[in-house]
Write an enzyme that holds these catalytic residues in place. Structure first.
Site, PDB file in Angstrom:
ATOM      1  CG  ASP A 256      -2.186   0.876   0.944  1.00  0.00           C
ATOM      2  OD1 ASP A 256      -3.171   0.323   0.431  1.00  0.00           O
ATOM      3  OD2 ASP A 256      -2.155   2.084   1.224  1.00  0.00           O
ATOM      4  CB  CYS A 354     -16.694  -1.141  -3.382  1.00  0.00           C
ATOM      5  SG  CYS A 354     -15.739   0.321  -2.930  1.00  0.00           S
TER       6      CYS A 354
END
Length: 401
Positions: A256, A354
């Protein structure tokens, strides 16, 4: 009508002020901080505060129509009053705050109609146009679902227990829950509760994770002993699921760009007993290049608009715009192009979002496959909010041997 106590009203007002006007903070963080700061409130009071706060955020545009004006710092109490009049719950006379007149609001409420679809579903005009363009007539059905309250769904940590055992353990702590058909690791709560206070959570028996999100780990088809790379790991919800599916065997490299997210992942992994996860911060391009051609499985849980999870994050529809979506689509294509090289020949990768917009989902995959002939689509799955769970898209792609 039922009364709402003055101190609760002040708390709701301050939380809305913080969300809309003071640095536009995320609603979930604002309400979490508010409830922690008022431990004297009972469970029913806390429920009233949280529900009223989220409902007002969710229905802001419609409430503004009934008010006859937009929300400004000076009229948040009027916004709350309008909500109470509309829902006929927790009403209190507000004269002691600012002498509000109710006649105009009541007149509009009696008419019970609104002039536009954007007002009806309480979304920005630009978003109604985007949904209409990308989803067609079905967008209204999805928006109805996105304006509902999200259920609380847990993912059982199969490194430590089973779904049936978790239901039993939670019942012992006065938390009622049930299994969800076709979602082997999912447990849904009968009603919202603070499950983070339970012994089951502290012992690492579960994580909060929507049923749709759990599909991603299953579809990636990981096996024990594999090398798996999660390039947008964040705080690690899906990373931890992969560790459980792999029974702690093999290696998961979680990447990340934010160190604090990876620190949270480490903390969660320790609680879950997930020992096969290694975190790496993406602080330069070399981090990615060193991994080229090394992964059996690759997860790209891409940054996106989040329009599939508005029922959980209703404030996000007021904080993004079309320019943001245009920018995120370019970022998605760049991530796909750059990170796909991590995959071994013959390996499989998952591109997931999403979002429910085709321009962020299947159209991105189509563009990538057109420009990269050594990759091929195996399967894709689209879960819409009208299913009862979060809106998600996932595409399983293989790099040709």
């Amino acid at each position: 009508m039922e009364l709402i106590h003055r101190n609760l009203l002040i708390g709701i007002h301050d939380a809305l002020q913080e969300t809309f006007f003071e640095d536009r903070k995320y609603a979930d963080k604002v309400i979490e901080r508010l409830l922690k700061g008022h431990k004297q409130w009972g469970s029913e009071d806390r429920k009233v505060v949280a529900q009223t706060f989220y409902d007002i955020i969710r229905w802001k545009k419609r409430l503004e129509y009934y008010m006859g004006e937009g929300v400004k710092p000076a009229n948040i109490y009027k916004l709350i009053l309008t909500y109470c009049l509309w829902t006929k719950t927790h009403y209190k006379k507000f004269e002691e705050f600012d002498g509000i007149k109710n006649a105009e609001i009541l007149n509009k409420l009696k008419k019970n109609n609104v002039p536009t679809k954007a007002i009806e579903h309480s979304i920005p005009d630009w978003l109604a146009e985007t949904f209409e363009r990308e989803l067609g007539p079905s967008w209204e059905r999805e928006m109805v679902a996105l304006n509902e309250q999200a259920p609380t769904i847990l993912r059982v940590n199969t490194l430590k227990t089973t779904a049936k055992e978790l239901v039993s353990d939670l019942r012992d702590e006065n938390v009622e829950s049930f299994l969800i058909p076709n979602y082997p690791d999912a447990v849904q709560l009968e009603q919202k509760k603070n499950v983070f206070l339970t012994t089951a959570f502290k012992d690492g028996l579960f994580e909060v994770q929507d049923a749709s999100s759990q599909k991603i780990g299953e579809l990636l088809d990981v096996e024990e002993g594999m090398r798996v790379v999660d390039v947008c790991a964040g705080a690690g919800g899906k990373t931890l699921h992969l560790a459980a599916l792999m029974k702690n065997k093999g290696q998961i490299i979680a990447l990340d760009i934010y160190a604090w997210k990876l620190a949270e992942l480490k903390r969660r992994a320790k609680r879950a007993g997930a020992h096969n996860i290694e975190t790496r911060l993406i602080d330069d391009n070399k981090v990615i290049k060193r991994l080229h051609g090394t992964a059996d499985r690759l997860l790209i849980d891409s940054p996106c608009s989040g329009l599939g999870v508005l029922k959980r994050n209703p404030d996000s529809k007021w904080k993004i715009d079309q320019e943001f979506i245009d920018r995120i689509r370019k970022e998605q294509q760049q991530i796909l192009q750059d990170y796909a090289k991590i995959l071994k020949k013959g390996g499989k990768m998952m591109y997931a979002t999403c979002s429910i917009l085709p321009s962020e989902n299947n159209e991105q995959v189509e563009t990538f496959l057109k420009n990269n002939e050594e990759y091929t689509l195996i399967k894709e799955e689209k879960i819409m909010p009208s299913s009862g769970f979060d809106g998600f898209y996932m595409a399983l792609i293989q790099r040709k041997a």
